[in-house]
Design a protein around this motif. Structure first.
Motif, PDB file in Angstrom:
ATOM      1  N   ASP A   7      95.245  67.475 110.933  1.00 57.40           N
ATOM      2  CA  ASP A   7      96.129  66.971 111.986  1.00 57.40           C
ATOM      3  C   ASP A   7      95.290  66.037 112.850  1.00 57.40           C
ATOM      4  O   ASP A   7      94.081  65.912 112.655  1.00 57.40           O
ATOM      5  CB  ASP A   7      96.717  68.120 112.795  1.00 57.40           C
ATOM      6  N   GLU A   8      95.907  65.415 113.834  1.00 59.97           N
ATOM      7  CA  GLU A   8      95.206  64.387 114.610  1.00 59.97           C
ATOM      8  C   GLU A   8      93.886  64.882 115.198  1.00 59.97           C
ATOM      9  O   GLU A   8      92.896  64.173 115.176  1.00 59.97           O
ATOM     10  CB  GLU A   8      96.108  63.860 115.721  1.00 59.97           C
ATOM     11  N   HIS A   9      93.820  66.082 115.723  1.00 59.75           N
ATOM     12  CA  HIS A   9      92.597  66.597 116.335  1.00 59.75           C
ATOM     13  C   HIS A   9      92.124  67.900 115.694  1.00 59.75           C
ATOM     14  O   HIS A   9      91.304  68.605 116.280  1.00 59.75           O
ATOM     15  CB  HIS A   9      92.821  66.836 117.835  1.00 59.75           C
ATOM     16  N   LEU A  27      82.032  63.489 114.388  1.00 56.88           N
ATOM     17  CA  LEU A  27      83.483  63.656 114.441  1.00 56.88           C
ATOM     18  C   LEU A  27      83.987  64.069 115.820  1.00 56.88           C
ATOM     19  O   LEU A  27      85.180  64.254 116.018  1.00 56.88           O
ATOM     20  CB  LEU A  27      83.922  64.699 113.409  1.00 56.88           C
ATOM     21  N   LYS A  28      83.057  64.223 116.755  1.00 57.78           N
ATOM     22  CA  LYS A  28      83.377  64.606 118.129  1.00 57.78           C
ATOM     23  C   LYS A  28      84.149  65.926 118.183  1.00 57.78           C
ATOM     24  O   LYS A  28      85.117  66.072 118.935  1.00 57.78           O
ATOM     25  CB  LYS A  28      84.124  63.487 118.852  1.00 57.78           C
ATOM     26  N   ILE A  29      83.712  66.899 117.370  1.00 61.80           N
ATOM     27  CA  ILE A  29      84.325  68.224 117.370  1.00 61.80           C
ATOM     28  C   ILE A  29      83.674  69.039 118.477  1.00 61.80           C
ATOM     29  O   ILE A  29      82.473  69.278 118.461  1.00 61.80           O
ATOM     30  CB  ILE A  29      84.171  68.898 115.998  1.00 61.80           C
ATOM     31  N   SER A  30      84.487  69.437 119.440  1.00 65.38           N
ATOM     32  CA  SER A  30      83.972  70.151 120.614  1.00 65.38           C
ATOM     33  C   SER A  30      84.335  71.630 120.617  1.00 65.38           C
ATOM     34  O   SER A  30      83.758  72.406 121.369  1.00 65.38           O
ATOM     35  CB  SER A  30      84.504  69.503 121.891  1.00 65.38           C
ATOM     36  N   HIS A  31      85.299  72.022 119.779  1.00 61.39           N
ATOM     37  CA  HIS A  31      85.783  73.403 119.729  1.00 61.39           C
ATOM     38  C   HIS A  31      85.699  73.924 118.291  1.00 61.39           C
ATOM     39  O   HIS A  31      86.035  73.190 117.360  1.00 61.39           O
ATOM     40  CB  HIS A  31      87.230  73.485 120.194  1.00 61.39           C
ATOM     41  N   ALA A  77      92.416  72.628 123.198  1.00 61.78           N
ATOM     42  CA  ALA A  77      91.569  71.518 122.749  1.00 61.78           C
ATOM     43  C   ALA A  77      92.410  70.277 122.471  1.00 61.78           C
ATOM     44  O   ALA A  77      92.116  69.181 122.972  1.00 61.78           O
ATOM     45  CB  ALA A  77      90.784  71.922 121.504  1.00 61.78           C
ATOM     46  N   VAL A  78      93.453  70.437 121.696  1.00 61.63           N
ATOM     47  CA  VAL A  78      94.294  69.302 121.297  1.00 61.63           C
ATOM     48  C   VAL A  78      94.979  68.658 122.505  1.00 61.63           C
ATOM     49  O   VAL A  78      95.056  67.435 122.604  1.00 61.63           O
ATOM     50  CB  VAL A  78      95.324  69.752 120.237  1.00 61.63           C
ATOM     51  N   GLN A  82      90.764  66.715 122.430  1.00 60.63           N
ATOM     52  CA  GLN A  82      89.472  67.140 121.879  1.00 60.63           C
ATOM     53  C   GLN A  82      89.693  67.656 120.464  1.00 60.63           C
ATOM     54  O   GLN A  82      90.760  68.170 120.139  1.00 60.63           O
ATOM     55  CB  GLN A  82      88.848  68.211 122.764  1.00 60.63           C
ATOM     56  N   ASN A  83      88.665  67.532 119.634  1.00 66.12           N
ATOM     57  CA  ASN A  83      88.760  67.945 118.242  1.00 66.12           C
ATOM     58  C   ASN A  83      88.298  69.372 118.054  1.00 66.12           C
ATOM     59  O   ASN A  83      87.337  69.815 118.681  1.00 66.12           O
ATOM     60  CB  ASN A  83      87.922  67.008 117.366  1.00 66.12           C
ATOM     61  N   VAL A  84      88.987  70.076 117.158  1.00 72.50           N
ATOM     62  CA  VAL A  84      88.682  71.479 116.888  1.00 72.50           C
ATOM     63  C   VAL A  84      88.511  71.669 115.383  1.00 72.50           C
ATOM     64  O   VAL A  84      89.244  71.096 114.581  1.00 72.50           O
ATOM     65  CB  VAL A  84      89.773  72.407 117.464  1.00 72.50           C
ATOM     66  N   LEU A  85      87.518  72.474 115.032  1.00 69.07           N
ATOM     67  CA  LEU A  85      87.281  72.869 113.639  1.00 69.07           C
ATOM     68  C   LEU A  85      87.686  74.325 113.491  1.00 69.07           C
ATOM     69  O   LEU A  85      87.274  75.181 114.279  1.00 69.07           O
ATOM     70  CB  LEU A  85      85.794  72.718 113.281  1.00 69.07           C
TER      71      LEU A  85
END
Length: 86
Positions: A7-9, A27-31, A77-78, A82-85
């Motif tokens: 998905d987008e984030h 990828l600017k994943i912060s979460h 996050a979204v 912000q990006n989440v993995l």
């Protein structure tokens, strides 16, 4: 790094991806939301926001009670772009 953007984030990946700091930074994943039967080690210099859900990888393990907390974590996050993995 073996994660796919779903998905987008939102990214879906594996345990190794959650500790690949170079790829996470790119990828600017912060979460990071982790669902495992053990709590993975986190380095002291990790600056990501993490949520851990302990769960056995069994057909009869009920994750229903964890859905609200997981959803809130991802949504927070979204909603802040912000990006989440997962």
């Amino acid at each position: 790094f073996s994660a796919d953007q779903i998905d987008e984030h939102v990214w879906l990946g594996d345990l190794d991806s959650s500790s690949n700091h170079n790829a996470l930074d790119t990828l600017k994943i912060s979460h990071i939301l982790t669902v495992l039967d053990f709590e993975p080690p986190v380095t002291g210099d990790d600056r990501r926001i993490r949520k851990f859900i302990r769960a056995e990888d069994l057909d009869d393990h009920d994750l229903f009670e964890e859905f609200d907390g997981a959803y809130d974590f991802i949504n927070d996050a979204v909603s802040h772009q912000q990006n989440v993995l997962i």
